[in-house]
Motif scaffolding. Structure first.
Motif, PDB file in Angstrom:
ATOM      1  N   GLY A  33     -45.962 -30.741  38.583  1.00  0.00           N
ATOM      2  CA  GLY A  33     -45.611 -32.151  38.872  1.00  0.00           C
ATOM      3  C   GLY A  33     -45.412 -32.119  40.572  1.00  0.00           C
ATOM      4  O   GLY A  33     -45.949 -33.035  41.292  1.00  0.00           O
ATOM      5  N   TYR A  34     -44.860 -31.306  41.047  1.00  0.00           N
ATOM      6  CA  TYR A  34     -44.405 -31.413  42.632  1.00  0.00           C
ATOM      7  C   TYR A  34     -45.664 -31.212  43.348  1.00  0.00           C
ATOM      8  O   TYR A  34     -45.849 -31.774  44.258  1.00  0.00           O
ATOM      9  N   LEU A  35     -46.507 -30.250  43.001  1.00  0.00           N
ATOM     10  CA  LEU A  35     -47.633 -30.153  43.813  1.00  0.00           C
ATOM     11  C   LEU A  35     -48.576 -31.201  43.655  1.00  0.00           C
ATOM     12  O   LEU A  35     -49.402 -31.524  44.573  1.00  0.00           O
ATOM     13  N   VAL A  36     -48.616 -31.910  42.558  1.00  0.00           N
ATOM     14  CA  VAL A  36     -49.552 -32.997  42.213  1.00  0.00           C
ATOM     15  C   VAL A  36     -48.886 -34.175  43.282  1.00  0.00           C
ATOM     16  O   VAL A  36     -49.823 -34.988  43.865  1.00  0.00           O
ATOM     17  N   ALA A  37     -47.712 -34.291  43.018  1.00  0.00           N
ATOM     18  CA  ALA A  37     -46.917 -35.320  43.828  1.00  0.00           C
ATOM     19  C   ALA A  37     -47.206 -35.406  45.067  1.00  0.00           C
ATOM     20  O   ALA A  37     -47.131 -36.319  45.986  1.00  0.00           O
ATOM     21  N   ARG A  38     -47.241 -34.150  45.574  1.00  0.00           N
ATOM     22  CA  ARG A  38     -47.450 -33.775  46.925  1.00  0.00           C
ATOM     23  C   ARG A  38     -48.960 -33.649  47.611  1.00  0.00           C
ATOM     24  O   ARG A  38     -49.054 -33.507  48.781  1.00  0.00           O
ATOM     25  N   MET A  47     -50.154 -23.753  41.696  1.00  0.00           N
ATOM     26  CA  MET A  47     -49.201 -23.269  40.825  1.00  0.00           C
ATOM     27  C   MET A  47     -49.219 -21.965  40.418  1.00  0.00           C
ATOM     28  O   MET A  47     -48.040 -21.093  40.320  1.00  0.00           O
ATOM     29  N   GLN A  48     -50.304 -21.472  40.118  1.00  0.00           N
ATOM     30  CA  GLN A  48     -50.658 -19.940  39.969  1.00  0.00           C
ATOM     31  C   GLN A  48     -50.288 -19.224  41.168  1.00  0.00           C
ATOM     32  O   GLN A  48     -49.645 -17.914  40.777  1.00  0.00           O
ATOM     33  N   GLU A  49     -50.416 -19.613  42.249  1.00  0.00           N
ATOM     34  CA  GLU A  49     -50.304 -18.657  43.428  1.00  0.00           C
ATOM     35  C   GLU A  49     -48.687 -18.627  43.333  1.00  0.00           C
ATOM     36  O   GLU A  49     -48.242 -17.773  43.937  1.00  0.00           O
ATOM     37  N   VAL A  50     -48.053 -19.645  43.222  1.00  0.00           N
ATOM     38  CA  VAL A  50     -46.567 -19.926  43.452  1.00  0.00           C
ATOM     39  C   VAL A  50     -45.998 -18.827  42.436  1.00  0.00           C
ATOM     40  O   VAL A  50     -45.109 -17.877  42.622  1.00  0.00           O
ATOM     41  N   PHE A  51     -46.382 -18.774  41.314  1.00  0.00           N
ATOM     42  CA  PHE A  51     -45.680 -17.718  40.128  1.00  0.00           C
ATOM     43  C   PHE A  51     -46.297 -16.187  40.530  1.00  0.00           C
ATOM     44  O   PHE A  51     -45.714 -15.248  40.114  1.00  0.00           O
ATOM     45  N   GLU A  59     -36.897  -9.951  40.394  1.00  0.00           N
ATOM     46  CA  GLU A  59     -35.783  -9.171  39.957  1.00  0.00           C
ATOM     47  C   GLU A  59     -34.585  -9.167  41.271  1.00  0.00           C
ATOM     48  O   GLU A  59     -33.368  -8.705  41.262  1.00  0.00           O
ATOM     49  N   SER A  60     -35.080  -9.445  42.686  1.00  0.00           N
ATOM     50  CA  SER A  60     -34.545  -9.576  43.660  1.00  0.00           C
ATOM     51  C   SER A  60     -33.692 -11.012  44.021  1.00  0.00           C
ATOM     52  O   SER A  60     -33.166 -10.972  45.014  1.00  0.00           O
ATOM     53  N   VAL A  61     -34.141 -11.702  43.221  1.00  0.00           N
ATOM     54  CA  VAL A  61     -33.431 -12.908  43.163  1.00  0.00           C
ATOM     55  C   VAL A  61     -32.158 -13.146  42.778  1.00  0.00           C
ATOM     56  O   VAL A  61     -31.750 -12.650  41.727  1.00  0.00           O
ATOM     57  N   HIS A  62     -31.320 -13.821  43.781  1.00  0.00           N
ATOM     58  CA  HIS A  62     -29.933 -13.983  43.454  1.00  0.00           C
ATOM     59  C   HIS A  62     -29.423 -15.439  43.219  1.00  0.00           C
ATOM     60  O   HIS A  62     -29.987 -16.194  43.691  1.00  0.00           O
ATOM     61  N   GLY A  63     -28.364 -15.611  42.637  1.00  0.00           N
ATOM     62  CA  GLY A  63     -27.752 -16.758  42.386  1.00  0.00           C
ATOM     63  C   GLY A  63     -28.116 -17.611  40.864  1.00  0.00           C
ATOM     64  O   GLY A  63     -27.890 -18.665  40.640  1.00  0.00           O
ATOM     65  N   GLY A  64     -28.451 -16.686  40.132  1.00  0.00           N
ATOM     66  CA  GLY A  64     -28.806 -17.117  38.582  1.00  0.00           C
ATOM     67  C   GLY A  64     -29.861 -18.252  38.457  1.00  0.00           C
ATOM     68  O   GLY A  64     -30.996 -18.186  39.421  1.00  0.00           O
ATOM     69  N   ALA A  65     -29.654 -18.981  37.585  1.00  0.00           N
ATOM     70  CA  ALA A  65     -30.943 -19.998  37.525  1.00  0.00           C
ATOM     71  C   ALA A  65     -31.172 -20.924  38.601  1.00  0.00           C
ATOM     72  O   ALA A  65     -32.145 -21.349  39.072  1.00  0.00           O
ATOM     73  N   ALA A  66     -29.964 -21.287  39.353  1.00  0.00           N
ATOM     74  CA  ALA A  66     -30.088 -22.332  40.360  1.00  0.00           C
ATOM     75  C   ALA A  66     -30.683 -21.372  41.525  1.00  0.00           C
ATOM     76  O   ALA A  66     -31.675 -22.284  42.376  1.00  0.00           O
ATOM     77  N   GLY A  67     -30.242 -20.277  41.842  1.00  0.00           N
ATOM     78  CA  GLY A  67     -30.981 -19.418  42.897  1.00  0.00           C
ATOM     79  C   GLY A  67     -32.532 -19.260  42.591  1.00  0.00           C
ATOM     80  O   GLY A  67     -33.391 -19.443  43.694  1.00  0.00           O
ATOM     81  N   LEU A  68     -32.734 -18.958  41.261  1.00  0.00           N
ATOM     82  CA  LEU A  68     -34.302 -18.839  40.859  1.00  0.00           C
ATOM     83  C   LEU A  68     -35.022 -20.241  41.202  1.00  0.00           C
ATOM     84  O   LEU A  68     -36.000 -20.031  41.839  1.00  0.00           O
ATOM     85  N   ARG A  69     -34.285 -21.177  40.797  1.00  0.00           N
ATOM     86  CA  ARG A  69     -35.055 -22.388  41.065  1.00  0.00           C
ATOM     87  C   ARG A  69     -35.312 -22.524  42.295  1.00  0.00           C
ATOM     88  O   ARG A  69     -36.559 -23.320  42.573  1.00  0.00           O
ATOM     89  N   THR A  70     -34.506 -22.567  43.155  1.00  0.00           N
ATOM     90  CA  THR A  70     -34.464 -22.897  44.692  1.00  0.00           C
ATOM     91  C   THR A  70     -35.806 -22.015  45.237  1.00  0.00           C
ATOM     92  O   THR A  70     -36.467 -22.454  46.136  1.00  0.00           O
ATOM     93  N   PHE A  71     -35.540 -20.833  44.818  1.00  0.00           N
ATOM     94  CA  PHE A  71     -36.674 -19.885  45.313  1.00  0.00           C
ATOM     95  C   PHE A  71     -37.963 -20.239  44.927  1.00  0.00           C
ATOM     96  O   PHE A  71     -38.999 -20.211  45.664  1.00  0.00           O
ATOM     97  N   ILE A  72     -38.197 -20.656  43.647  1.00  0.00           N
ATOM     98  CA  ILE A  72     -39.451 -21.114  43.324  1.00  0.00           C
ATOM     99  C   ILE A  72     -39.969 -22.235  44.009  1.00  0.00           C
ATOM    100  O   ILE A  72     -41.094 -22.294  44.326  1.00  0.00           O
ATOM    101  N   PHE A  73     -39.121 -23.224  44.247  1.00  0.00           N
ATOM    102  CA  PHE A  73     -39.546 -24.566  44.910  1.00  0.00           C
ATOM    103  C   PHE A  73     -39.537 -24.257  46.363  1.00  0.00           C
ATOM    104  O   PHE A  73     -40.583 -25.019  46.837  1.00  0.00           O
ATOM    105  N   SER A  74     -39.101 -23.334  46.910  1.00  0.00           N
ATOM    106  CA  SER A  74     -39.236 -22.809  48.364  1.00  0.00           C
ATOM    107  C   SER A  74     -40.871 -22.206  48.447  1.00  0.00           C
ATOM    108  O   SER A  74     -41.510 -22.467  49.231  1.00  0.00           O
ATOM    109  N   VAL A  75     -41.104 -21.540  47.403  1.00  0.00           N
ATOM    110  CA  VAL A  75     -42.377 -20.984  47.546  1.00  0.00           C
ATOM    111  C   VAL A  75     -43.481 -21.983  47.224  1.00  0.00           C
ATOM    112  O   VAL A  75     -44.560 -22.118  47.909  1.00  0.00           O
ATOM    113  N   ALA A  76     -43.092 -23.061  46.262  1.00  0.00           N
ATOM    114  CA  ALA A  76     -44.064 -23.984  46.224  1.00  0.00           C
ATOM    115  C   ALA A  76     -44.450 -25.016  47.441  1.00  0.00           C
ATOM    116  O   ALA A  76     -45.217 -25.447  47.561  1.00  0.00           O
ATOM    117  N   HIS A  77     -43.327 -25.023  47.911  1.00  0.00           N
ATOM    118  CA  HIS A  77     -43.338 -25.981  49.162  1.00  0.00           C
ATOM    119  C   HIS A  77     -44.088 -25.367  50.160  1.00  0.00           C
ATOM    120  O   HIS A  77     -44.904 -26.006  50.753  1.00  0.00           O
TER     121      HIS A  77
END
Length: 183
Positions: A33-38, A47-51, A59-77
């Motif tokens: 949705g983010y990539l379509v909107a942008r 999206m496949q490239e992001v994942f 395994e190296s992501v810290h901060g739990g679900a919030a840290g993971l979400r931030t990381f995923i969307f920074s890669v998406a951005h």
């Protein structure tokens, strides 16, 4: 919207197919949705490239679900920015529509040949030497390219071009051709 992925479901040391599957199911629709909107040109591929970028570093992501979400969307951005840069460098391409193509100008030789009867063409070609007549027959009548005509005649492309040029010059000097070229 609450995340289906919580800190309890994703311990800091989570790895493997199950963790990636959970992360993908949770965030893929949001990333898409983010990539379509942008305005990403191919959001599914991005999206496949992001994942694919997230998977080895899961395994190296810290901060739990919030840290993971931030990381995923920074890669998406980052993928979105890359796509916009690529789009800005690429030329605008439009599909060819033959119905809209207004070009209809034929060469002077083709126009003259269209107005002449076949017997008249043969009579005009007979004033030329045999090799020049052969070049014009192959190029104008048969529609062969310079390279194809050269191959048929066993000559170089340059020789075929020169023969064609000389033949056309000689034909232009012919009185009968001058009558056909008058507007």
């Amino acid at each position: 919207m609450t995340d289906a992925l919580t800190d309890e479901l994703l311990p800091e040391s989570a790895s493997g197919t199950n963790a990636f599957s959970l992360v993908y199911r949770t965030y893929a629709p949001q990333v898409l949705g983010y990539l379509v909107a942008r305005g990403v040109e191919d959001p599914e591929a991005a999206m496949q490239e992001v994942f694919l970028a997230v998977l080895p570093r899961l395994e190296s992501v810290h901060g739990g679900a919030a840290g993971l979400r931030t990381f995923i969307f920074s890669v998406a951005h980052a993928r979105m920015v890359d796509d916009h840069r690529r789009q800005s460098r690429a030329p605008v391409t439009l599909p060819f529509d033959a119905d809209l193509d207004q070009r209809s100008t034929a060469s002077a030789e083709a126009a003259a040949l269209d107005r002449m009867a076949p017997r008249e063409v043969v009579a005009l070609l007979n004033v030329l030497p045999a090799d020049q007549r052969e070049v014009l027959a192959l190029r104008l009548v048969a529609g062969l390219s310079v390279d194809q005509a050269a191959k048929v005649m066993g000559r170089s492309a340059g020789a075929v071009k020169q023969l064609q040029r000389r033949a056309l010059l000689k034909l232009r000097e012919t009185t009968d051709v001058k009558e056909y070229l008058k507007p």
